[in-house]
Scaffold this motif. Structure first.
Motif, short mmCIF file in Angstrom:
data_model
loop_
_atom_site.label_atom_id
_atom_site.label_comp_id
_atom_site.label_asym_id
_atom_site.label_seq_id
_atom_site.Cartn_x
_atom_site.Cartn_y
_atom_site.Cartn_z
N PRO A 163 -1.48 -9.45 -10.12
CA PRO A 163 -1.95 -8.55 -9.09
C PRO A 163 -2.17 -7.22 -9.76
CG PRO A 163 -0.26 -9.73 -8.11
CD PRO A 163 -0.38 -10.27 -9.47
N THR A 164 -1.39 -6.89 -10.62
CA THR A 164 -1.14 -5.37 -11.51
C THR A 164 -0.90 -5.70 -12.82
OG1 THR A 164 1.03 -4.99 -10.90
CG2 THR A 164 -0.29 -4.31 -9.38
N PRO A 165 -1.24 -4.73 -13.67
CA PRO A 165 -0.34 -4.65 -15.08
C PRO A 165 1.13 -4.72 -14.79
CG PRO A 165 -2.10 -3.15 -15.00
CD PRO A 165 -1.89 -3.64 -13.58
N TYR A 166 1.96 -5.01 -16.09
CA TYR A 166 3.28 -4.97 -16.08
C TYR A 166 3.68 -3.45 -15.87
CZ TYR A 166 7.98 -4.61 -18.01
OH TYR A 166 9.34 -4.28 -18.42
N ASP A 167 4.68 -3.09 -15.16
CA ASP A 167 5.26 -1.90 -15.00
C ASP A 167 4.39 -0.82 -14.25
OD1 ASP A 167 7.94 -1.69 -15.44
OD2 ASP A 167 7.86 -0.76 -17.42
N PHE A 169 3.03 1.22 -10.84
CA PHE A 169 3.75 1.74 -9.78
C PHE A 169 2.98 1.48 -8.37
CE2 PHE A 169 6.59 5.10 -12.25
CZ PHE A 169 7.18 3.86 -12.74
N GLU A 170 1.94 0.63 -8.59
CA GLU A 170 1.02 0.53 -7.37
C GLU A 170 1.70 -0.30 -6.30
OE1 GLU A 170 -3.10 -1.06 -8.58
OE2 GLU A 170 -2.13 -0.69 -10.63
N ALA A 171 1.09 -0.12 -5.10
CA ALA A 171 1.46 -1.11 -4.10
C ALA A 171 1.37 -2.49 -4.32
CB ALA A 171 0.99 -0.38 -2.57
N ALA A 172 0.37 -2.64 -4.72
CA ALA A 172 -0.14 -3.95 -5.09
C ALA A 172 1.12 -4.89 -5.87
CB ALA A 172 -1.37 -4.13 -5.81
N ALA A 173 1.93 -3.95 -6.76
CA ALA A 173 2.98 -4.79 -7.50
C ALA A 173 4.10 -5.44 -6.61
CB ALA A 173 3.73 -3.79 -8.38
N ALA A 174 4.02 -5.18 -5.41
CA ALA A 174 4.90 -6.06 -4.58
C ALA A 174 4.56 -7.26 -4.31
CB ALA A 174 4.95 -5.38 -3.30
N PRO A 175 5.59 -8.21 -4.44
CA PRO A 175 5.50 -9.53 -4.40
C PRO A 175 4.79 -10.22 -3.16
CG PRO A 175 7.77 -9.24 -4.29
CD PRO A 175 7.03 -7.97 -4.42
N HIS A 176 4.82 -9.62 -2.07
CA HIS A 176 4.13 -10.06 -0.84
C HIS A 176 2.84 -9.21 -0.58
CE1 HIS A 176 7.51 -12.54 -0.29
NE2 HIS A 176 8.42 -11.40 -0.42
N PHE A 177 2.25 -8.51 -1.42
CA PHE A 177 1.27 -7.77 -1.08
C PHE A 177 -0.06 -8.73 -0.89
CE2 PHE A 177 -2.48 -5.18 -2.28
CZ PHE A 177 -2.32 -3.99 -1.55
N ALA A 178 -0.88 -8.66 0.09
CA ALA A 178 -1.83 -9.57 0.40
C ALA A 178 -3.34 -9.21 0.26
CB ALA A 178 -1.68 -9.90 1.92
N LEU A 180 -5.39 -9.13 -1.91
CA LEU A 180 -5.98 -9.50 -3.42
C LEU A 180 -6.65 -10.70 -3.34
CD1 LEU A 180 -2.03 -9.19 -4.77
CD2 LEU A 180 -3.71 -7.75 -5.21
N PRO A 181 -7.33 -10.95 -4.57
CA PRO A 181 -8.13 -12.16 -4.48
C PRO A 181 -7.43 -13.35 -4.39
CG PRO A 181 -8.68 -10.65 -6.24
CD PRO A 181 -7.62 -10.01 -5.69
N PRO A 182 -7.70 -14.52 -3.63
CA PRO A 182 -6.95 -15.62 -3.61
C PRO A 182 -6.30 -16.27 -4.90
CG PRO A 182 -9.07 -15.85 -2.46
CD PRO A 182 -9.14 -14.51 -3.27
N ASN A 183 -7.19 -16.18 -5.97
CA ASN A 183 -6.82 -16.89 -7.13
C ASN A 183 -5.47 -16.00 -7.60
OD1 ASN A 183 -8.65 -14.64 -8.05
ND2 ASN A 183 -8.42 -15.33 -10.24
N ASN A 205 9.48 -5.02 -5.00
CA ASN A 205 8.40 -4.39 -5.22
C ASN A 205 7.84 -4.45 -6.67
OD1 ASN A 205 10.77 -3.18 -6.72
ND2 ASN A 205 10.09 -1.35 -6.29
N GLU A 206 8.33 -5.54 -7.30
CA GLU A 206 7.94 -5.93 -8.76
C GLU A 206 7.56 -7.50 -8.79
OE1 GLU A 206 9.87 -2.10 -11.13
OE2 GLU A 206 10.70 -4.30 -11.21
N TRP A 207 6.64 -8.07 -8.91
CA TRP A 207 6.28 -9.32 -8.97
C TRP A 207 6.68 -10.09 -10.43
CZ3 TRP A 207 3.69 -10.74 -13.25
CH2 TRP A 207 2.66 -9.75 -14.05
#
Length: 228
Positions: A163-167, A169-178, A180-183, A205-207
């Protein structure tokens, strides 16, 4: 009373660094920063050993960002590009690496054991405190019981899209952020499922951040990499 106080003082010296507030330990936590104390503890209980992950699992890929300026701090935090974790943590990672290999993947590790002094620096300088551990409690990284990682494709050697690069601070870093592309969701969930089926738990908050279940049994540490 004097005898009791003396016994407490000697016990403090014997088992760990005294929980006294100072520049290195402003919150008065029990933080082991004496290498001899650490080695004595390991002699009694080998599971307390901080093991070099790359030596134990040569096939893992290391990308230790904190040994470079390519991190959210923008400065070198570690003097060597190494990753350590407690012995039981490394044993689990070895099993995970073998499991991933059967499916064409491998681990890429960004960070593992982190000396407490580094956690203090992170909290002082981070723009978003939600993405760094509060040093008033210490971090699972300080206990040698947290690992930041992702996976690579063994055929290409490239990172598997996440979902995001390492470290980040985006909301998309959360492991349940939806959103996002299916893959990408599939890749993230595969990583989380693999780690959690092997004794780790992703944080909210960090996948990429996984805590070892049982971290409570390990002390906070402030032993520099160079001594391990």
């Amino acid at each position: 009373m004097k005898t009791h106080a003396l016994l407490l003082f000697l016990a403090c010296l014997s088992f760990s660094s005294c929980a006294q507030k100072n520049a290195q330990n402003p919150y008065g936590l029990n933080v082991v920063n004496d290498y001899k104390v650490y080695k004595a503890a390991v002699a009694k209980n080998p599971n307390l050993a901080l093991v070099d992950i790359k030596k134990a699992i040569p096939s893992v890929v290391l990308d230790i960002r904190y040994a470079t300026k390519n991190n959210f701090m923008g400065q070198v935090m570690y003097q060597q590009a190494s990753a350590f974790a407690r012995k039981p943590v490394v044993e689990k990672l070895k099993l995970i690496q073998a499991e991933l290999k059967k499916k064409g993947y491998g681990l890429k590790i960004f960070d593992a054991y982190r000396p407490y002094a580094v956690t203090l620096s992170f909290y002082e300088k981070a723009s978003d405190k939600n993405f760094v551990a509060n040093p008033a409690k210490g971090s699972k990284h300080n206990r040698g019981c947290a690992v930041d990682l992702s996976i690579i494709d063994l055929k290409t050697g490239k990172d598997v899209p996440m979902p995001t690069p390492y470290d980040s601070f985006e909301a998309a870093a959360a492991p349940h952020f939806a959103d996002l592309p299916p893959n990408v969701i599939k890749n993230r969930d595969f990583l989380i499922r693999t780690m959690e089926s092997n004794g780790f738990k992703v944080i909210y908050n960090e996948w990429w951040h996984f805590d070892f279940i049982g971290w409570q049994d390990y002390d906070l540490m402030d032993i520099p990499f160079g001594k391990l």
